[in-house]
Structure formats: C-alpha cells, structure tokens
Motif scaffolding. Structure first.
Motif, PDB file in Angstrom:
ATOM      1  N   TYR A 102       4.554 -29.336 -11.793  1.00 43.60           N
ATOM      2  CA  TYR A 102       4.654 -30.536 -10.951  1.00 43.60           C
ATOM      3  C   TYR A 102       6.100 -30.762 -10.507  1.00 43.60           C
ATOM      4  CZ  TYR A 102       4.337 -35.463  -9.573  1.00 43.60           C
ATOM      5  OH  TYR A 102       4.404 -36.658  -8.889  1.00 43.60           O
ATOM      6  N   THR A 103       7.032 -30.631 -11.436  1.00 41.62           N
ATOM      7  CA  THR A 103       8.449 -30.794 -11.096  1.00 41.62           C
ATOM      8  C   THR A 103       8.887 -29.734 -10.097  1.00 41.62           C
ATOM      9  OG1 THR A 103       8.852 -31.677 -13.321  1.00 41.62           O
ATOM     10  CG2 THR A 103      10.780 -30.973 -12.047  1.00 41.62           C
ATOM     11  N   LEU A 104       8.487 -28.503 -10.344  1.00 44.96           N
ATOM     12  CA  LEU A 104       8.827 -27.415  -9.427  1.00 44.96           C
ATOM     13  C   LEU A 104       8.258 -27.679  -8.038  1.00 44.96           C
ATOM     14  CD1 LEU A 104      10.105 -24.413  -9.592  1.00 44.96           C
ATOM     15  CD2 LEU A 104       7.715 -23.687  -9.493  1.00 44.96           C
ATOM     16  N   ALA A 105       7.024 -28.145  -7.988  1.00 38.57           N
ATOM     17  CA  ALA A 105       6.380 -28.419  -6.703  1.00 38.57           C
ATOM     18  C   ALA A 105       7.137 -29.491  -5.924  1.00 38.57           C
ATOM     19  CB  ALA A 105       4.934 -28.850  -6.928  1.00 38.57           C
ATOM     20  N   ALA A 123      -1.885 -29.270  -2.099  1.00 44.16           N
ATOM     21  CA  ALA A 123      -3.179 -29.717  -2.625  1.00 44.16           C
ATOM     22  C   ALA A 123      -3.119 -29.867  -4.142  1.00 44.16           C
ATOM     23  CB  ALA A 123      -4.270 -28.724  -2.222  1.00 44.16           C
ATOM     24  N   TRP A 124      -2.474 -28.910  -4.806  1.00 45.11           N
ATOM     25  CA  TRP A 124      -2.349 -28.987  -6.267  1.00 45.11           C
ATOM     26  C   TRP A 124      -1.524 -30.211  -6.667  1.00 45.11           C
ATOM     27  CZ3 TRP A 124       1.364 -29.452  -9.908  1.00 45.11           C
ATOM     28  CH2 TRP A 124       0.990 -29.211 -11.236  1.00 45.11           C
ATOM     29  N   THR A 125      -0.413 -30.438  -5.963  1.00 44.99           N
ATOM     30  CA  THR A 125       0.466 -31.564  -6.289  1.00 44.99           C
ATOM     31  C   THR A 125      -0.251 -32.896  -6.104  1.00 44.99           C
ATOM     32  OG1 THR A 125       2.341 -30.246  -5.506  1.00 44.99           O
ATOM     33  CG2 THR A 125       2.724 -32.594  -5.837  1.00 44.99           C
ATOM     34  N   ASP A 126      -0.975 -33.032  -5.007  1.00 48.05           N
ATOM     35  CA  ASP A 126      -1.701 -34.282  -4.754  1.00 48.05           C
ATOM     36  C   ASP A 126      -2.715 -34.556  -5.861  1.00 48.05           C
ATOM     37  OD1 ASP A 126      -0.259 -34.629  -2.446  1.00 48.05           O
ATOM     38  OD2 ASP A 126      -1.842 -33.913  -1.099  1.00 48.05           O
ATOM     39  N   ALA A 127      -3.402 -33.513  -6.292  1.00 48.65           N
ATOM     40  CA  ALA A 127      -4.401 -33.685  -7.353  1.00 48.65           C
ATOM     41  C   ALA A 127      -3.729 -34.061  -8.673  1.00 48.65           C
ATOM     42  CB  ALA A 127      -5.215 -32.401  -7.509  1.00 48.65           C
ATOM     43  N   TYR A 128      -2.617 -33.407  -8.992  1.00 49.39           N
ATOM     44  CA  TYR A 128      -1.902 -33.705 -10.242  1.00 49.39           C
ATOM     45  C   TYR A 128      -1.330 -35.116 -10.200  1.00 49.39           C
ATOM     46  CZ  TYR A 128       0.542 -32.385 -14.546  1.00 49.39           C
ATOM     47  OH  TYR A 128       0.962 -32.298 -15.853  1.00 49.39           O
ATOM     48  N   ASP A 129      -0.798 -35.474  -9.045  1.00 50.67           N
ATOM     49  CA  ASP A 129      -0.259 -36.816  -8.834  1.00 50.67           C
ATOM     50  C   ASP A 129      -1.321 -37.875  -9.110  1.00 50.67           C
ATOM     51  OD1 ASP A 129       2.112 -38.040  -8.276  1.00 50.67           O
ATOM     52  OD2 ASP A 129       2.067 -37.675  -6.128  1.00 50.67           O
ATOM     53  N   ALA A 130      -2.475 -37.685  -8.502  1.00 49.34           N
ATOM     54  CA  ALA A 130      -3.551 -38.670  -8.631  1.00 49.34           C
ATOM     55  C   ALA A 130      -4.018 -38.812 -10.075  1.00 49.34           C
ATOM     56  CB  ALA A 130      -4.720 -38.266  -7.737  1.00 49.34           C
ATOM     57  N   GLN A 131      -3.961 -37.730 -10.815  1.00 49.83           N
ATOM     58  CA  GLN A 131      -4.475 -37.743 -12.180  1.00 49.83           C
ATOM     59  C   GLN A 131      -3.444 -38.213 -13.205  1.00 49.83           C
ATOM     60  OE1 GLN A 131      -6.155 -33.997 -13.364  1.00 49.83           O
ATOM     61  NE2 GLN A 131      -6.728 -34.702 -15.414  1.00 49.83           N
ATOM     62  N   HIS A 132      -2.162 -37.949 -12.956  1.00 53.45           N
ATOM     63  CA  HIS A 132      -1.163 -38.151 -14.009  1.00 53.45           C
ATOM     64  C   HIS A 132      -0.101 -39.207 -13.710  1.00 53.45           C
ATOM     65  CE1 HIS A 132      -2.601 -34.714 -16.378  1.00 53.45           C
ATOM     66  NE2 HIS A 132      -2.757 -34.086 -15.229  1.00 53.45           N
ATOM     67  N   THR A 133       0.062 -39.608 -12.468  1.00 55.52           N
ATOM     68  CA  THR A 133       1.036 -40.657 -12.158  1.00 55.52           C
ATOM     69  C   THR A 133       0.404 -42.012 -12.432  1.00 55.52           C
ATOM     70  OG1 THR A 133       2.155 -39.314 -10.480  1.00 55.52           O
ATOM     71  CG2 THR A 133       2.451 -41.693 -10.338  1.00 55.52           C
ATOM     72  N   GLU A 134       0.884 -42.679 -13.474  1.00 53.77           N
ATOM     73  CA  GLU A 134       0.300 -43.961 -13.866  1.00 53.77           C
ATOM     74  C   GLU A 134       1.311 -44.755 -14.684  1.00 53.77           C
ATOM     75  OE1 GLU A 134      -3.138 -42.917 -16.088  1.00 53.77           O
ATOM     76  OE2 GLU A 134      -2.031 -42.046 -17.758  1.00 53.77           O
ATOM     77  N   TYR A 135       1.033 -46.026 -14.829  1.00 54.49           N
ATOM     78  CA  TYR A 135       1.966 -46.913 -15.527  1.00 54.49           C
ATOM     79  C   TYR A 135       2.062 -46.582 -17.014  1.00 54.49           C
ATOM     80  CZ  TYR A 135       3.925 -50.997 -17.789  1.00 54.49           C
ATOM     81  OH  TYR A 135       4.694 -51.820 -18.565  1.00 54.49           O
TER      82      TYR A 135
END
Length: 377
Positions: free
Chosen positions: A169-172, A223-235
C-alpha cells in the motif's frame, strides 16, 4: 488610422505588455523543451517498464528538474495517508519514535528514500557543476549508496511485524500520489512516459525490499490500492497520535497563532474518508476550493513566469565530507544532520552502528546479521 496605431505602439503600456507576452511565450517554450526532448528520445512510452536505466533518467528529470516541490510534497502526503491505516499507525505509535522525535524520524525516512532514488540526479548535478566531466568512481558510489539505503530500510523494517499488504500500500502511494498531485496542481500534467517511469522505479525498489505480488500496470495498481484503501483506512486513536505530531512538524515554521488555521488548511486537502480516519472536523466551507485554486494558480505562474531549473534540485550530498558523511544540501523542517550522516546509520539512534556495511567495488555485502531483503527476516 496610422496615427492611432503609431500612438498605441509608442504607449509604454503597449510596449511593456508586448514584452510581457513575449517573455511568457519564451518561458513556456523553455519549460516544455526538456520533456519534449525526452519524448523525442524515447518515443515508446512503455520503454521505462523494460529498461531501468531509462526509467531512472526520466524519474530523475521529473522529480528533480521538472517538479521538485510537489514531488516531495506528494511523497510526504503519501506517507501521511498511510497513517490512516491502523495496522501502520499502531506500529509507529508503539515504537514512540514518532512521538518522541518526529523531526528525526521524518528526516531519516526521507533521506533513506532519497538515497535510494537520487543517484541519477546527483551524477547530473556533479557533472554540470564540474565542467561536464563524469566522475566514474562517484557514479559507482552512488550505486553503493542506493544499495546501502535499501539494506538499511530492510534492516529497520525487519524489527517490526509489518504486513505485506501495508508495504505494498505504501509503495503504491509512492507511485500514484506524485502523478496525482502533479496532474492536478503543477504547471503541466505528467506524460505516459513519466508515469511508467514512476511505476518502474518503485517496482524495482519494492522488489529489492522483498515486497511480493506488486501489480505491474498502473490500472491494476490503482484498482488494488482503492480496494485496500476501502478495507483498511478507518478511524483509530493511534491514527490521531501520529497525525498530530506530523502536522505539528509540518507547521513548526509557522507562527503559533497560525497553527489552528494551518490544521484547517491541511484538513481541506484531505478526502472525507481520511478526515474521518484521523478524527478531523470538516474544514470551513469553501476552503478546499480556495486552497486548490491557489495551488493551480501557482502552477500557471510557474508555466509562464518562472524559467526552468538549470540544475537538478538534489538534497543528498554529492560527495562525502572528510568524515565520510553526506551533508544535506538543505534542511526542510529543522536541522537533524548538520554535520552530515552515514547512509548505513540513518534511522533511530538505538540502531546506529547496528547494521554495518562492507564496501566493495562491485557493490555491498551486508554483515553482522543485516538482512538483504524482507524475505531473509
């Protein structure tokens, strides 16, 4: 009619206006000259994906000649964005490195990344400053510095239980955020050639770090980043801890009374998802539009009024000093390495000297348990 025309031509405002337009046209022409030369030299935009030497040249031109400011800002934003992923922010909070000395932690991270990526531009700057003569020995040393920085990064990361997904994710973000910021706010958008160079360079770095399953096209990566973002970016409370000290660092050169407004400005440049993950209130209505308009105006001003950079903007030292240390060319948020640094010692003080590196003409050999990749951890 001739009298009117002659009168207008003699009017100072007309003459100065004509000179201004001529200057603007000249600046625009000169600004596009470098990228146009690259496009003629490399007409196949996919070449950087197959030729790492070409990728480094194009990346160096993009990051140190064309867009040095927003390239760095976008990487800082990419790092900041990762702090909205609790599995990342919890590790950073637990180490207490960020909260106890955010300036050093940030400078170490940035310098390691620059040591990995600035070799091409260091050589260009040295050569231009020294009458066009290439220092072959220093070119080899640039490669050693790149390898040492990668080894050092792997060594430091190896002390923490970081998920492969968080690495990727960081690399992306390092690949995508520079192009996003440049396309939106700079004096010209990136070309396909430049975007592929960004992709190729960071894929190369990622593989050297042992990161697995890196998508090989920009569309797949997005596409991978968007999916990871949606799943793991949270409070998470740890997000706030890391974000707060980072924002304090970003604002440390502004007067204290401006810090509350500065926080609103930073919030205005974040997406609603990121503001929620960091527990930030929404910015005042219209502030996002004002800030984005200001950044776009900056881009237009650069395109028409600022002559192109003659030398690449390189932060890492061109050569080692008498103590075999590299003194940064400038300090952004504060002085950490005023007397210089050794690449193999970058990182927390407790790890200084813990990953000794042996120099060899052909490269480097890690010793004393310094891993050569994440796969060795």
């Amino acid at each position: 009619m001739d009298t009117i025309i002659n009168t207008l031509l003699l009017h100072p405002g007309v003459k100065y206006g004509a000179l201004l337009l001529a200057y603007m046209g000249l600046v625009r022409h000169l600004r596009y000259r470098r990228i146009n030369a690259l496009l003629r030299k490399y007409p196949d935009p996919t070449l950087p994906l197959r030729n790492f030497t070409v990728a480094r040249e194009i990346f160096g031109t993009l990051s140190e000649f064309e867009f040095p400011y927003l390239n760095v800002v976008s990487l800082e934003f990419a790092l900041f964005k990762t702090y909205a992923v609790p599995s990342i922010s919890k590790i950073l909070a637990a180490t207490k490195q960020f909260t106890s000395n955010c300036l050093r932690r940030t400078d170490d991270t940035v310098l390691i990344l620059l040591e990995m990526n600035e070799g091409y531009s260091r050589n260009v700057r040295r050569t231009m400053l020294e009458g066009g003569k290439v220092d072959e020995e220093e070119v080899l040393n640039d490669e050693r510095r790149k390898d040492i920085a990668t080894e050092r990064l792997n060594f430091l990361h190896g002390h923490y239980n970081i998920k492969q997904g968080d690495y990727l994710y960081t690399l992306a973000l390092f690949i995508q955020e520079p192009a996003f910021f440049i396309d939106k706010f700079e004096w010209r958008p990136t070309t396909e050639l430049e975007r592929n160079a960004l992709l190729a360079l960071w894929i190369h770095n990622g593989k050297n770090m042992g990161i697995k399953d890196i998508p090989e096209t920009l569309d797949e990566l997005r596409a991978w980043t968007d999916a990871y973002d949606a799943q793991h970016t949270e409070y998470d409370p740890s997000n706030i801890v890391i974000a707060d000290v980072t924002i304090d660092l970003l604002l440390n050169q502004a007067p204290k009374f401006l810090h509350p407004f500065g926080r609103k400005v930073i919030a205005s440049l974040l997406t609603p998802q990121l503001r929620k993950a960091f527990g930030m209130p929404n910015p005042p209505a219209g502030l996002t539009t004002i800030m984005e308009s200001a950044l776009k105006a900056r881009g237009l001003f650069i395109r028409y009024f600022m002559l192109p950079r003659r030398l690449p903007k390189v932060r890492t030292g061109l050569r080692a000093n008498k103590d075999n240390k590299y003194v940064p060319a400038f300090h952004k948020y504060g002085v950490v390495y005023g007397d210089g640094y050794r690449v193999e010692d970058l990182g927390p003080e407790k790890f200084v000297g813990k990953c000794p590196i042996s120099f060899h003409p052909s490269g480097i050999t890690p010793t004393s348990g310094c891993p050569s990749s994440l796969q060795d951890l």
